[in-house]
Scaffold this motif. Structure first.
Motif, PDB file in Angstrom:
ATOM      1  N   VAL A  50       2.118   6.796  -6.837  1.00 11.96           N
ATOM      2  CA  VAL A  50       1.169   7.811  -7.306  1.00 11.96           C
ATOM      3  C   VAL A  50       1.783   9.201  -7.137  1.00 11.96           C
ATOM      4  CG1 VAL A  50      -1.060   8.871  -6.859  1.00 11.96           C
ATOM      5  CG2 VAL A  50      -0.854   6.398  -6.870  1.00 11.96           C
ATOM      6  N   ASN A  51       2.366   9.432  -5.965  1.00 12.84           N
ATOM      7  CA  ASN A  51       2.989  10.741  -5.710  1.00 12.84           C
ATOM      8  C   ASN A  51       4.128  10.980  -6.692  1.00 12.84           C
ATOM      9  OD1 ASN A  51       1.507  12.014  -3.688  1.00 12.84           O
ATOM     10  ND2 ASN A  51       2.288  10.552  -2.167  1.00 12.84           N
ATOM     11  N   ASN A  62       2.402   1.739  -3.363  1.00  7.82           N
ATOM     12  CA  ASN A  62       1.413   2.255  -4.304  1.00  7.82           C
ATOM     13  C   ASN A  62       1.285   3.761  -4.147  1.00  7.82           C
ATOM     14  OD1 ASN A  62      -1.631   3.090  -4.550  1.00  7.82           O
ATOM     15  ND2 ASN A  62      -1.301   1.407  -6.020  1.00  7.82           N
ATOM     16  N   LEU A  63       1.156   4.204  -2.894  1.00  8.75           N
ATOM     17  CA  LEU A  63       1.014   5.628  -2.606  1.00  8.75           C
ATOM     18  C   LEU A  63       2.219   6.402  -3.119  1.00  8.75           C
ATOM     19  CD1 LEU A  63      -1.006   7.411  -1.157  1.00  8.75           C
ATOM     20  CD2 LEU A  63       0.362   7.173   0.899  1.00  8.75           C
ATOM     21  N   ASP A  76       0.832  -1.206   0.000  1.00  7.78           N
ATOM     22  CA  ASP A  76       0.000   0.000   0.000  1.00  7.78           C
ATOM     23  C   ASP A  76       0.864   1.253   0.000  1.00  7.78           C
ATOM     24  OD1 ASP A  76      -2.728   1.050   0.146  1.00  7.78           O
ATOM     25  OD2 ASP A  76      -2.042   1.842   2.097  1.00  7.78           O
ATOM     26  N   GLN A  77       1.884   1.233   0.827  1.00  7.28           N
ATOM     27  CA  GLN A  77       2.801   2.371   0.904  1.00  7.28           C
ATOM     28  C   GLN A  77       3.471   2.583  -0.459  1.00  7.28           C
ATOM     29  OE1 GLN A  77       3.622   4.527   3.293  1.00  7.28           O
ATOM     30  NE2 GLN A  77       2.087   3.748   4.733  1.00  7.28           N
ATOM     31  N   ILE A 133      -0.276  13.018  -2.447  1.00 11.40           N
ATOM     32  CA  ILE A 133      -1.259  12.043  -1.972  1.00 11.40           C
ATOM     33  C   ILE A 133      -0.753  11.452  -0.679  1.00 11.40           C
ATOM     34  CG2 ILE A 133      -2.573   9.971  -2.541  1.00 11.40           C
ATOM     35  CD1 ILE A 133      -2.998  12.003  -4.651  1.00 11.40           C
ATOM     36  N   LEU A 134      -1.609  11.392   0.338  1.00  9.57           N
ATOM     37  CA  LEU A 134      -1.184  10.854   1.642  1.00  9.57           C
ATOM     38  C   LEU A 134      -2.115   9.720   2.022  1.00  9.57           C
ATOM     39  CD1 LEU A 134      -0.804  14.206   3.598  1.00  9.57           C
ATOM     40  CD2 LEU A 134       1.020  12.852   2.563  1.00  9.57           C
ATOM     41  N   PRO A 135      -1.590   8.772   2.807  1.00  8.33           N
ATOM     42  CA  PRO A 135      -2.527   7.802   3.404  1.00  8.33           C
ATOM     43  C   PRO A 135      -3.360   8.502   4.467  1.00  8.33           C
ATOM     44  CG  PRO A 135      -0.345   7.484   4.275  1.00  8.33           C
ATOM     45  CD  PRO A 135      -0.192   8.561   3.256  1.00  8.33           C
ATOM     46  N   ILE A 161       2.725  11.981  -9.979  1.00 12.12           N
ATOM     47  CA  ILE A 161       2.260  13.370  -9.973  1.00 12.12           C
ATOM     48  C   ILE A 161       3.439  14.321 -10.107  1.00 12.12           C
ATOM     49  CG2 ILE A 161       1.166  15.132  -8.517  1.00 12.12           C
ATOM     50  CD1 ILE A 161      -0.607  12.814  -7.456  1.00 12.12           C
ATOM     51  N   ARG A 209      -7.513   7.793   0.864  1.00 13.90           N
ATOM     52  CA  ARG A 209      -6.348   8.657   0.597  1.00 13.90           C
ATOM     53  C   ARG A 209      -6.715  10.105   0.891  1.00 13.90           C
ATOM     54  NH1 ARG A 209      -4.000   4.591   0.679  1.00 13.90           N
ATOM     55  NH2 ARG A 209      -2.978   3.478  -1.045  1.00 13.90           N
ATOM     56  N   VAL A 261      -7.802   6.020  -4.646  1.00 13.90           N
ATOM     57  CA  VAL A 261      -7.246   6.767  -5.781  1.00 13.90           C
ATOM     58  C   VAL A 261      -6.667   5.757  -6.782  1.00 13.90           C
ATOM     59  CG1 VAL A 261      -5.275   8.169  -6.455  1.00 13.90           C
ATOM     60  CG2 VAL A 261      -6.748   8.952  -4.633  1.00 13.90           C
TER      61      VAL A 261
END
Lengths: 695, 158
Positions: free
Chosen positions: A538-539, A534-535, A531-532, B23-25, A542, B71, B96
């Protein structure tokens, strides 16, 4: 007595049946065949004759027509070759032509009005007024006249409504249409009260129509010729013109008279469509020259018809002759044949009947003798059998008498023997009766002994069987108990081992449960990392997007990282689900195992107790074996003794039964003998010998 | 344009990557306790405090149940609606996906409805996964006075 014989079975009847019937059939067949052949021959010949005669008649009519046409042509040709306009010369020629032949009724010439430019001249030297028509037109008509000195008279042509059109206007129109000079034969019509047919030829000068030349023939003349032909043929004739008008007929029905060869004037010059022969003529027009059979429409009589076409004038000739008249000769021949055959048949019947009656008389004689012998009368003398003649039937009568004599001797001998046999058979019957009674009494007592012994034997055998079955049952039970005990001990051992194995499995399952929990916690940790990641991706994407073109490479990397993170996340989820299922299975297995262990322990206790009980049963059965064995030995020896007795009794009874049967057979034979002797005596008594007659 | 997509209720929305800072958790936040229903509270992003807004309440009228995939999208507003937050807010979204390349000016796009109170809803297009509508996030909280003055409607258990 002689039986009466049906005629069809008697000698006479048979000979008639076998001799006369085939002969009659043969004669009838031959006559029928001959008749048929004569009939068909006659028919064929008749048709040929009729066809031939019709052809001759057609040729004769054609010749006569041709002559008339030639005459008319001659007149026209004379005009065309220089006579035209020379009226006096023309008149002389016409007169000579009119008188030249009996068949010609009239001859004439007609010019177109002022066709030769001589109309104005009128009557002058050599041209009388009788030769001129209206306005001086050249119009001469010479006709036959018995009252005139020259045999003909001259008068101008008359134009009737029908006639003028027929003999002048039509040939003119026809010539102008075709330009060919052709003869025209008119239909029959009445000119000034005379029924005539005209033959007209146009006169043509340099291709122009200048007038006509014609010859008249009366229908009476045609009729006379037809009558002559019909008389020769012996048949009736119908002559029909091209326009379907009757030119002549020899049939007399039209005027009501029945004369076959009458003048029949009423039918002349009538249209066929108005006569009863219309359908018949239409049929004839479609046929060839082969004759055919049809019904006459007026007399309704079956007739032969033949037809032919006259080439000159396209006339049709129809010949009729009734079938009955034609076939009269054939019928007479047929009748003679039949009468001859019948006479022959009568002679055959008479000869056969004479022979059969003589033979039948002798056979009846022999039959009477045989009947007497059959009824037992052997007393006939030689005189009665004497017959004249030497044929087979006489021999038969003599042989019958010899047979009679022989039979009388045999019957005398038989009678003596019969009396002796009767006495002997009576003695035999009495003896056999006594013997049978004694054997019967012995048989009854033997049978009752045998029954008693058999019953005893059966009871002993039954008892022995019962004891043997008890013994065998006890042995089987003891064996089963011993085997059961041994197996139970083995089961007990195996169950103890199974208990230990079950405990071990339960322990291992516990370890698996703990390991699964550990895996679960690791999977959760992986999921969090994914999950981390993935995040992070995404960042990163961007940020790369914001960096514009400089960040494009990094954007690809970021996407790849995200894809890996997503895959990791999916895989860890799968692992988590599998581990959960595994844990559930293990828990269920542990539960099942512990319940199974408890049941097994209970079962082991029950098995041990059962084994102990079985051991005590085995020892008590062993003790009872000895006493069973003693009883069985005693019973066996008793049973054997009884069986021997039974066998002996059965043998005795069987002997008694055989004796009884023999005695019965003997008695029956004695009775039969007595009966046979009685029958023989009766039979011998039936015969009447010569000695009986004398006594 | 590059967009991130999210699903609110049963509808899919797109957020322009250019508007997104980060984007943050889902992190711990201090609840607001007052204000409009969409205002959840304050979060701490590397030492800077900023308001946390629930997108579901604005778009769908129902609040988001927080989960692992939730998110926080950090973005800068044009005007500083909340004094002291330097124009930045955190937008809580259910999940997201992306970024993807989508063209909202294409021929088949629907330009969107222009009712009052809907200025944040942009054009709609159809892509391989169904219809998706562009959210103009910067206008979520600006230019529409009615939005800011929504009554407090906290869901309370009966």
């Amino acid at each position: 007595m002689a039986r009466s014989i049906a005629f069809h079975r008697s000698l006479l009847g048979r000979s008639l049946l076998l001799g006369v019937l085939p002969a009659a059939v043969l004669v009838v067949c031959v006559v029928a065949l001959n008749g048929y052949r004569a009939w068909s021959d006659a028919t064929g010949r008749l048709q040929e004759e009729l066809q031939h005669a019709t052809g001759l008649a057609v040729r004769e009519v054609d010749l006569s027509n041709q002559r008339t046409v030639a005459m008319a042509h001659m007149l026209a040709l004379g005009q065309e070759s220089g006579q035209f306009g020379r009226r006096a010369e023309t008149l002389r020629l016409l007169e000579r032509v009119a008188r030249s032949e009996e068949s010609i009724y009239a001859a004439y010439i007609a010019y177109e009005p002022n066709g030769d430019g001589g109309d104005a001249a009128g009557a002058h030297d050599g041209v009388p007024a009788a030769a001129l028509g209206e306005g001086g037109r050249f119009y001469p008509y010479f006709k036959r006249d018995a009252k005139s000195a020259t045999g003909v008279t001259l008068e101008p042509l008359q134009e009737t409504a029908e006639g003028g059109g027929l003999w002048y206007a039509y040939p003119k129109e026809r010539f102008e249409r075709s330009g060919v000079r052709e003869a025209t034969i008119t239909k029959p019509y009445s000119y000034l009260g005379t029924d005539i047919i005209e033959t007209v030829v146009p006169i043509s000068m340099n291709g122009r129509f200048m007038g006509i030349a014609g010859i008249d023939v009366t229908l009476t003349r045609v009729q006379q010729r037809m009558d002559a032909i019909a008389a020769q043929l012996g048949a009736d004739i119908f002559l029909v013109t091209r326009g379907r008008f009757i030119a002549a007929t020899t049939d007399g029905h039209g005027d009501g008279s029945s004369s076959r060869h009458g003048t029949a004037t009423a039918l002349r010059a009538t249209n066929v469509a108005d006569s009863p022969w219309d359908a018949l003529l239409k049929d004839a027009e479609l046929r060839g020259d082969t004759p055919w059979i049809a019904r006459d429409p007026v007399t309704d009589e079956e007739c032969y018809f033949a037809t032919g076409l006259v080439p000159t004038g396209q006339w049709r000739l129809l010949v009729r002759t009734p079938v009955s008249a034609a076939m009269a000769g054939v019928s007479a021949v047929f009748l003679t044949n039949m009468l001859t055959a019948l006479a022959g048949l009568v002679v055959v019947v008479a000869v056969l009947a004479l022979g059969a009656i003589g033979t039948a008389r002798k056979v009846r004689n022999a039959q009477a003798l045989a009947t007497r012998i059959a009824s037992g009368d052997l007393s006939s003398t030689r005189e009665e059998a004497v017959t004249d003649g030497g044929d087979e039937s006489s021999e038969l009568v003599r042989a019958m008498h010899d047979m009679n004599t022989g039979l009388a001797g045999i019957v005398g001998t038989v009678r003596g023997s019969c009396a002796q046999l009767a006495a002997t058979s009576v003695q035999l019957a009495a003896t056999s009766q006594e013997q049978r009674a004694a054997v019967g009494a012995f048989g009854a007592s033997t049978a009752s002994i045998a029954a008693a012994v058999r019953q005893m034997c059966a009871t002993g055998a039954e008892l022995l069987r019962a004891i043997e079955s008890v013994d065998a049952g006890a042995r089987t039970t003891a064996d089963s108990a011993v085997r059961g005990r041994i197996r139970l001990e083995a089961v007990s051992t195996k169950m103890a081992r199974l208990d230990a194995a079950t405990q071990e499995i339960a322990d291992r399952l516990q370890i698996i449960t703990e390991k699964a929990a550990a895996i679960s916690s690791v999977v959760v940790a992986i999921s969090k990392v994914a999950d981390q990641t993935n995040l992070l991706s995404v960042n990163a994407a961007i940020e790369a997007e914001k960096a514009g073109d400089a960040g494009l490479g990094f954007l690809v990397v970021a996407r790849e990282i995200r894809r890996l993170a997503d895959q990791t996340s999916g895989a860890s989820l799968d692992i988590h689900r599998i581990v959960e299922q595994m844990q559930a299975s293990v828990v269920a297995g542990v539960d099942e195992m512990s319940r199974f262990t408890a049941e097994m322990r209970e079962g082991t206790g029950e098995v041990t107790q059962t084994a102990t009980e079985l051991a005590s049963i085995v020892s008590s059965i062993d003790a009872s074996f000895a006493s069973f064995s003693e009883v069985r030995t005693g019973m066996s020896s008793q049973s054997a003794g009884i069986a021997q007795i039974e066998q002996a009794v059965v043998q005795v009874a069987s002997g008694a039964r055989q004796s009884s049967a023999a005695a019965e057979d003997f008695g029956r034979v004695a009775n039969e003998l007595a009966h046979a002797v009685a029958v023989l005596q009766d039979a011998a008594a039936r015969f009447r010998l010569q000695s009986d007659v004398e006594a | 344009m590059q967009v991130l997509t999210t699903i609110v209720g049963d509808r899919r929305f797109a957020i322009d990557c250019a508007e997104v800072l980060e984007i943050l958790p889902l992190v711990a936040y201090r609840t607001a306790g007052t204000g409009p229903s969409w205002l959840m509270g304050l979060i701490n992003v590397r030492g800077q405090l900023m308001p946390l807004v629930d997108l579901s309440v604005i778009v769908d009228g129902t609040s988001t149940a927080p989960r692992l995939a939730s998110r926080i999208v950090v973005m800068a507003l044009e005007a500083d609606l909340f004094e002291g937050s330097a124009g930045r807010i955190g937008l809580l979204v259910p999940e997201v996906a992306g970024p993807f390349e989508r063209d909202f000016a294409s021929g088949g796009a629907h330009p969107g409805f222009t009712f009052a109170g809907a200025s944040h809803l942009g054009p709609t297009i159809a892509d391989g996964q169904g219809m998706v509508q562009l959210l103009r996030c910067r206008r979520l909280l600006e230019g529409d006075a009615a939005l800011r003055e929504l009554p407090i409607e906290r869901w309370a258990p009966p």
